[in-house]
Write a protein that holds these residues in place. Structure first.
Motif, short mmCIF file in Angstrom:
data_model
loop_
_atom_site.label_atom_id
_atom_site.label_comp_id
_atom_site.label_asym_id
_atom_site.label_seq_id
_atom_site.Cartn_x
_atom_site.Cartn_y
_atom_site.Cartn_z
N GLY A 282 -54.01 -37.38 -94.73
CA GLY A 282 -52.96 -36.53 -94.18
C GLY A 282 -53.49 -35.36 -93.39
O GLY A 282 -54.69 -35.08 -93.40
N TRP A 283 -52.56 -34.66 -92.75
CA TRP A 283 -52.98 -33.54 -91.93
C TRP A 283 -53.14 -32.28 -92.78
O TRP A 283 -52.60 -32.20 -93.89
CB TRP A 283 -51.99 -33.29 -90.78
CG TRP A 283 -50.54 -33.47 -91.12
CD1 TRP A 283 -49.80 -34.60 -90.93
CD2 TRP A 283 -49.65 -32.52 -91.73
NE1 TRP A 283 -48.52 -34.40 -91.37
CE2 TRP A 283 -48.39 -33.14 -91.86
CE3 TRP A 283 -49.79 -31.20 -92.16
CZ2 TRP A 283 -47.28 -32.50 -92.41
CZ3 TRP A 283 -48.69 -30.55 -92.71
CH2 TRP A 283 -47.46 -31.20 -92.82
N GLY A 284 -53.89 -31.34 -92.20
CA GLY A 284 -54.07 -30.05 -92.86
C GLY A 284 -54.37 -29.03 -91.79
O GLY A 284 -54.01 -29.23 -90.63
N GLY A 285 -55.06 -27.96 -92.17
CA GLY A 285 -55.41 -26.95 -91.17
C GLY A 285 -54.41 -25.82 -91.15
O GLY A 285 -53.39 -25.85 -91.82
N GLN A 318 -47.44 -36.40 -100.44
CA GLN A 318 -47.67 -37.64 -101.23
C GLN A 318 -49.05 -38.22 -100.95
O GLN A 318 -49.72 -38.73 -101.83
CB GLN A 318 -46.71 -38.73 -100.75
CG GLN A 318 -45.40 -38.81 -101.47
CD GLN A 318 -44.50 -39.80 -100.70
OE1 GLN A 318 -44.96 -40.76 -100.09
NE2 GLN A 318 -43.22 -39.53 -100.72
N GLN A 319 -49.43 -38.14 -99.67
CA GLN A 319 -50.69 -38.75 -99.25
C GLN A 319 -51.86 -38.11 -99.99
O GLN A 319 -52.78 -38.77 -100.44
CB GLN A 319 -50.81 -38.55 -97.74
CG GLN A 319 -51.38 -39.69 -96.97
CD GLN A 319 -50.73 -41.04 -97.23
OE1 GLN A 319 -49.57 -41.16 -97.62
NE2 GLN A 319 -51.52 -42.07 -97.04
N ARG A 320 -51.79 -36.78 -100.11
CA ARG A 320 -52.85 -36.07 -100.85
C ARG A 320 -52.86 -36.51 -102.32
O ARG A 320 -53.91 -36.79 -102.88
CB ARG A 320 -52.64 -34.56 -100.77
CG ARG A 320 -52.81 -34.02 -99.37
CD ARG A 320 -52.58 -32.54 -99.32
NE ARG A 320 -52.71 -32.05 -97.94
CZ ARG A 320 -52.83 -30.79 -97.61
NH1 ARG A 320 -52.83 -29.86 -98.53
NH2 ARG A 320 -52.96 -30.43 -96.35
N ALA A 356 -56.68 -27.31 -96.11
CA ALA A 356 -57.44 -28.57 -96.05
C ALA A 356 -57.02 -29.45 -97.22
O ALA A 356 -56.90 -28.97 -98.35
CB ALA A 356 -58.94 -28.28 -96.13
N PRO A 357 -56.80 -30.75 -96.99
CA PRO A 357 -56.45 -31.64 -98.11
C PRO A 357 -57.46 -31.55 -99.25
O PRO A 357 -57.09 -31.64 -100.42
CB PRO A 357 -56.47 -33.03 -97.46
CG PRO A 357 -56.16 -32.80 -96.02
CD PRO A 357 -56.77 -31.46 -95.69
N ALA A 358 -58.75 -31.33 -98.91
CA ALA A 358 -59.78 -31.25 -99.95
C ALA A 358 -59.44 -30.19 -101.00
O ALA A 358 -59.74 -30.36 -102.18
CB ALA A 358 -61.14 -30.95 -99.32
N LEU A 359 -58.80 -29.11 -100.58
CA LEU A 359 -58.53 -28.02 -101.53
C LEU A 359 -57.57 -28.47 -102.63
O LEU A 359 -57.84 -28.28 -103.82
CB LEU A 359 -57.93 -26.81 -100.81
CG LEU A 359 -58.84 -26.10 -99.82
CD1 LEU A 359 -58.11 -24.93 -99.20
CD2 LEU A 359 -60.12 -25.61 -100.51
#
Ligand SMILES: NC(=O)c1ccc[n+]([C@@H]2O[C@H](COP(=O)([O-])OP(=O)(O)OC[C@H]3O[C@@H](n4cnc5c(N)ncnc54)[C@H](O)[C@@H]3O)[C@@H](O)[C@H]2O)c1
Length: 458
Positions: A282-285, A318-320, A356-359
Motif C-alpha cells: 500500500g501507499w504511505g508517505g 487492510q493491505q498493511r 511509512a507502512p513499515a511503521l
C-alpha cells in the motif's frame, strides 16, 4: 527575481535550490536552526538524489542563503512562497498552524511601498488562500497598527507535485505547473519566475539530464480554488489507483490469477496507462494519507459522503494489516519469532518515514511480541532517531538481518533487494518464509526453491 521561501523541507528546500540554480536570488526561512546551519554548510538535511551538489553550487555562488529569522530580505522579495508542513490532525483535517505562523510573519515584514505575490505551495484545504490573506493582514496590522494597503499583495496557489526521491528531477521537468490566482499580473509574474522550466531553456545539471521529448512544460492558469483542488484530486486519484491495484490483487490471490500480468494487461490500454498499478503493501508517505483525509474531511464539511475516497483509505489500511495476517498464516504465533524486515522508507529513494507502512507493521509485530531485525539503506538513522524507544535491532547489511530469522518481510522495493538471490536468502533464514510486500521476487523461482513465498496478488 528576489524570492523568499518559508519552510526548508522536502518541498521548500528543493524549490528554493532549483530556483537559485536557475538564476533567482533565494532567501530560505526555516524555524529549525539545525536545518538552517546544515543548509548553509551545503549539507542537505534530507536525503534526495543530487541535492548535495545542487546545494553546494547555489551556496557557493551566494544565490541561496538560509535563515531562521525573516530579515529585510523578505520585504525585498517579489515572490514569497509558503512551503511549510500541513500535517493531519487526529480527525483528518490538516493542521494549518505552520501556515498560520508563516503567513502572520510574512504580514509583519511586508513593506507597504512595494507589491508582492505570496504563493501557497504547501498543500492546503480548498479556500485556504482566503485564510492566508486574513493571517497576512493580521500580521501587517500587528507590525504597522493600520490595515494593509489595498493591492499591496496577492495570494496565489501553486501546488507542488514533486515525488520524494526524484524531487529535483520533478522540479526541473514537471508534467505541468499549476498556477491559481485572481489577478492576471500575479499569474504573469509567476510564469516569468518559472520561465526557464516552462520553456526548458536551462542547461540541465550533469546527472539530471532532460528526459527525451521534453521541450516545454504545460502551464495550467486557473483560479485559486481550482488550483487547490487540482492538488487534492491528483493525490486522491493516485492513491485510488494503487488501492484499485490492491483490490484486484486480493481477488487475483483468491482466484489464482497473477496481478502483475493482470495490471500489465490493463496498463497497455491507453485510457488506463501503466503507472501506479503496482500491488503491494500500500501507499504511505507524507502526502497521500494526509491529503486523502483532508479531502474526505472537506467533503464531510459540505455534507457529502465521499465513498470512493473512504474505500481507498480502508483498502490501504487492510493491505498493511494483511502483512501480519500472512505471517500468522505461515508461523501461527508470532511470539518470540525473529522477523527480518527489509525496507523502512515508504518508498525507495528517500529516507522519509512519514506514514511509512513499515511503521505500522513493525509496531504490530512488536505488539505481538516478535523480535524485529531491520535493514534499510538510507532510512535507519531517521528510524533510530525518531523511534528511539522501539525495541528493534538494526542490521549493517541486508543479509545480516536474516541470520536466524523465522521469516523475511519486504516492505520497500529498494533496488539492492532485487539484486540478492533467493538462494542466498534461504541460506541465511532459519525457516524459508518470505512475505514479499512489494513483489520484488519471482514467485516461480521461489516455488522452484521450495520457499514458502507470499507475494501480493500472485
Ligand atoms: N514531501 C512531498 O513529497 C510533498 C510533495 C508535494 C507537496 N507537499 C506539500 O508541501 C508542504 C511541505 O511539505 P514538506 O514535505 O516539504 O514538509 P517538511 O516537514 O519536510 O518541511 C516543512 C518545513 O517547514 C518548516 N517550518 C514550519 N513552520 C515554519 C515557519 N513558520 N516558518 C518557516 N519554516 C517553518 C519546518 O521546520 C520544516 O523544515 C506540505 O503541505 C506537503 O503536503 C509535499
Amino acid at each position: 527575481m528576489n524570492v523568499t521561501v518559508f519552510g526548508a523541507g522536502y518541498v521548500g528546500l528543493v524549490t528554493g535550490a532549483v530556483l537559485a540554480d536557475l538564476g533567482h536570488q533565494v532567501n530560505l526561512i526555516d524555524i529549525d536552526t539545525d536545518k538552517v546551519e546544515k543548509i548553509n554548510r551545503g549539507q542537505p538535511p534530507i536525503y534526495e538524489f543530487e541535492l548535495q551538489s545542487l546545494l553546494q553550487r547555489v551556496i557557493s555562488s551566494h544565490r541561496l542563503k538560509a535563515r531562521t529569522e525573516p530579515t529585510a530580505h523578505v520585504s525585498d522579495s517579489e515572490v514569497i512562497f509558503i512551503a511549510v508542513g500541513t500535517p493531519s490532525l487526529d480527525d483528518g483535517a490538516p493542521n494549518l498552524d505552520f501556515v498560520h505562523q508563516a503567513a502572520t510573519t510574512i504580514g509583519q515584514h511586508l513593506n507597504p511601498k512595494r507589491s508582492y505575490v505570496i504563493v501557497n505551495k504547501a498543500t492546503v484545504p480548498i479556500g485556504s488562500a482566503n485564510l492566508v490573506e486574513m493571517w497576512i493582514d493580521d500580521g501587517f496590522v500587528q507590525a504597522n497598527g493600520r490595515p494593509t494597503p489595498q493591492g499591496m499583495y496577492t495570494v496565489a496557489s501553486n501546488p507542488e507535485f514533486l515525488r520524494e526521491g526524484r524531487a529535483i528531477h520533478d522540479t526541473l521537468y514537471p508534467d505541468r505547473i499549476v498556477l491559481g490566482a485572481d489577478h492576471p499580473e500575479a499569474l504573469n509574474l509567476l510564469a516569468n519566475l518559472y520561465r526557464p522550466i516552462l520553456d526548458q531553456s536551462f542547461e540541465p545539471p550533469p546527472r539530471l539530464l532532460r528526459p527525451q521529448g521534453v521541450k516545454s512544460v504545460p502551464l495550467v492558469r486557473t483560479d485559486r480554488l481550482s488550483a487547490e483542488m487540482i492538488k487534492y484530486a491528483a493525490n486522491a486519484f493516485l492513491s485510488t489507483k494503487i488501492s484499485f491495484a490492491n483490490e484486484m490483487a486480493n481477488i487475483c490471490e483468491r482466484v489464482g490469477a497473477d496481478i502483475h500480468t493482470v495490471m500489465s494487461g490493463i496498463g497497455l490500454d491507453n485510457r488506463i496507462g501503466p503507472q501506479f498499478l503496482n500491488a503491494g503493501v500500500g501507499w504511505g508517505g507524507s502526502c497521500f494519507g494526509k491529503d486523502l483525509s483532508a479531502l474526505i474531511y472537506t467533503a464531510w464539511e459540505y455534507g457529502y459522503e465521499p465513498k470512493l475516497l473512504e474505500s481507498t483509505r480502508q483498502i490501504n489500511d487492510q493491505q498493511r494489516k494483511s502483512m501480519i495476517k500472512r505471517l500468522q498464516d505461515e508461523l501461527k504465533t508470532l511470539k518470540g519469532r525473529r522477523i527480518a524486515v527489509w525496507g523502512l522508507a515508504f518508498k525507495p529513494g528517500t529516507d522519509d518515514l512519514r506514514d511509512a507502512p513499515a511503521l505500522s507493521i513493525i509496531a504490530e509485530l512488536l505488539h505481538l511480541n516478535a523480535r524485529v531485525m531491520v535493514y534499510d539503506p538510507v532510512a535507519m538513522d531517521n528510524m533510530r532517531r525518531q523511534y528511539a524507544d522501539w525495541d528493534i535491532r538494526y542490521a549493517k547489511e541486508p543479509m545480516d538481518a536474516l541470520d536466524g530469522a523465522d521469516a523475511l518481510v519486504v516492505l520497500t522495493e529498494w533496488e539492492i533487494f532485487r539484486q540478492v538471490s533467493l538462494e542466498d536468502i534461504l541460506n541465511r533464514l532459519k525457516t524459508p518464509i518470505i512475505i514479499d510486500g512489494r513483489n520484488v521476487f519471482d514467485p516461480n523461482e521461489a516455488r522452484r526453491l521450495l520457499v514458502r513465498y507470499r507475494g501480493i496478488g500472485r
